[in-house]
Design a protein around this motif. Sequence first.
Motif, short mmCIF file in Angstrom:
data_model
loop_
_atom_site.label_atom_id
_atom_site.label_comp_id
_atom_site.label_asym_id
_atom_site.label_seq_id
_atom_site.Cartn_x
_atom_site.Cartn_y
_atom_site.Cartn_z
N UNK A 48 0.84 -1.18 0.00
CA UNK A 48 0.00 0.00 0.00
C UNK A 48 0.88 1.24 0.00
N UNK A 49 0.55 2.19 -0.86
CA UNK A 49 1.33 3.42 -0.96
C UNK A 49 0.64 4.53 -0.18
N UNK B 243 -4.80 0.11 -3.53
CA UNK B 243 -3.60 0.08 -2.69
C UNK B 243 -2.97 1.45 -2.48
N UNK B 244 -3.82 2.46 -2.36
CA UNK B 244 -3.36 3.82 -2.06
C UNK B 244 -4.13 4.31 -0.83
N UNK B 245 -3.40 4.86 0.12
CA UNK B 245 -4.00 5.41 1.34
C UNK B 245 -3.59 6.87 1.47
N UNK B 246 -4.55 7.73 1.75
CA UNK B 246 -4.24 9.13 2.00
C UNK B 246 -3.71 9.28 3.42
N UNK C 111 6.30 8.16 8.39
CA UNK C 111 7.04 7.00 7.88
C UNK C 111 6.27 6.22 6.81
N UNK C 112 4.94 6.35 6.78
CA UNK C 112 4.16 5.60 5.79
C UNK C 112 3.84 6.43 4.55
N UNK C 113 4.51 7.57 4.39
CA UNK C 113 4.30 8.44 3.22
C UNK C 113 5.28 8.03 2.11
N UNK C 114 4.75 7.77 0.91
CA UNK C 114 5.59 7.36 -0.22
C UNK C 114 5.60 8.37 -1.36
N UNK D 11 1.73 5.98 -12.79
CA UNK D 11 2.89 6.47 -12.05
C UNK D 11 3.13 5.66 -10.77
N UNK D 12 2.06 5.27 -10.08
CA UNK D 12 2.26 4.45 -8.89
C UNK D 12 2.73 3.05 -9.26
#
Length: 372
Positions: free
Chosen positions: A6-7, A30-33, A66-69, A337-338
Amino acid sequence: MNQEKELGLGIIGFGGFALFATQHFMQVPNVKLVGIAGSQREEASRAAARFDATHFDTIEELLAQPDLDIVYIATPPFLHYEQSMQALRAGKHVICEKPLATNEEEGREMVSYAKEKGLLMVTNLMQRYNPMFERVRRVIDKKLLGDFLHGYFENYAGDEGLSPQHWFWDRSKSGGIFIEHGVHFFDMFAGWLGDGKVVSAQVSQREGEYPVEDQVNATVVYGDKVVNFYHGFTQSGRMDRQEMRLLFERGDITLYEWVPTRIVIRGLVDDATTKALMDLFPGARLEITSNYGTSGQQTRGRFKDITASQKIQLMYGFEEEKLHLYGDLLRLMFREQTAAIHYPETHRKVTEENGLNSLLTALDADRLARNR
């Protein structure tokens, strides 16, 4: 196949467009804000709550998560360099609203640093994801209407939502119309025709109490083919419209809207070309303007013999809602892009070079307009 990681997505800036974009980005799997920063607007707080994210007081707090991509930057152009570099130095991938930057040195540094660190530094040139873009490219490449000869883009834009104090009119913040807005269309024609060279440009200033620059025009040569670009922010919003036309030896293509949703093709064609066009634009409405019998199929143009069994008009895309298409393009851009974060060898329709090259063309146009 293993589940993709998850990004975590962060948003910097939250004007009116950012909510629209965020809602589409969050539909990609699989993307989380993670959070929103750089805006004190009430909309930012509501959006953070809607997506179970945090509305951070500072950009530094967001970038420390830490969970920011990946970071999406939706602030005015003069902030793109500083905020993008801040995110890149924190090890985050970046998707930035157009333009990439407001000058060449900053743009080159952003792209070079991202490449060195193995990070994305992508400008949101989502026009390349429009199926209409690819279909037009195929007409050009396959020479279905003969050689491309000339093109133009005309943008009769509304200024109703742009008060005299809006940052759009301030060149130190927007870069000017070529840079803030024109990059989309320089990039589209480069995608169709290859690299171009700006040969002339002009800018007009509005008379009166608020002497803003509201019209620009540029001529760009691709190989030996000329394309004209006009942008005027002069209209009531109700009169806002855009039109692109590409002229060929045996016909022309007209695209409507700045995110093209509708297309009209006119041409002198034989049966094989009619079939090829209908295959390329499935479900299009085909009008037969003229039929030519065997004895009347020969004609000439540009000192060349032409065989044409019909003169046609083809209409496609008139049922498409512009904002629905716009949303599709944002999802496609963000998904690709992801995917490149997970799989770096992914072919991308928009790369770092597209953002830089469109900026360089816009800068050349702006420079020429001021040195004429």
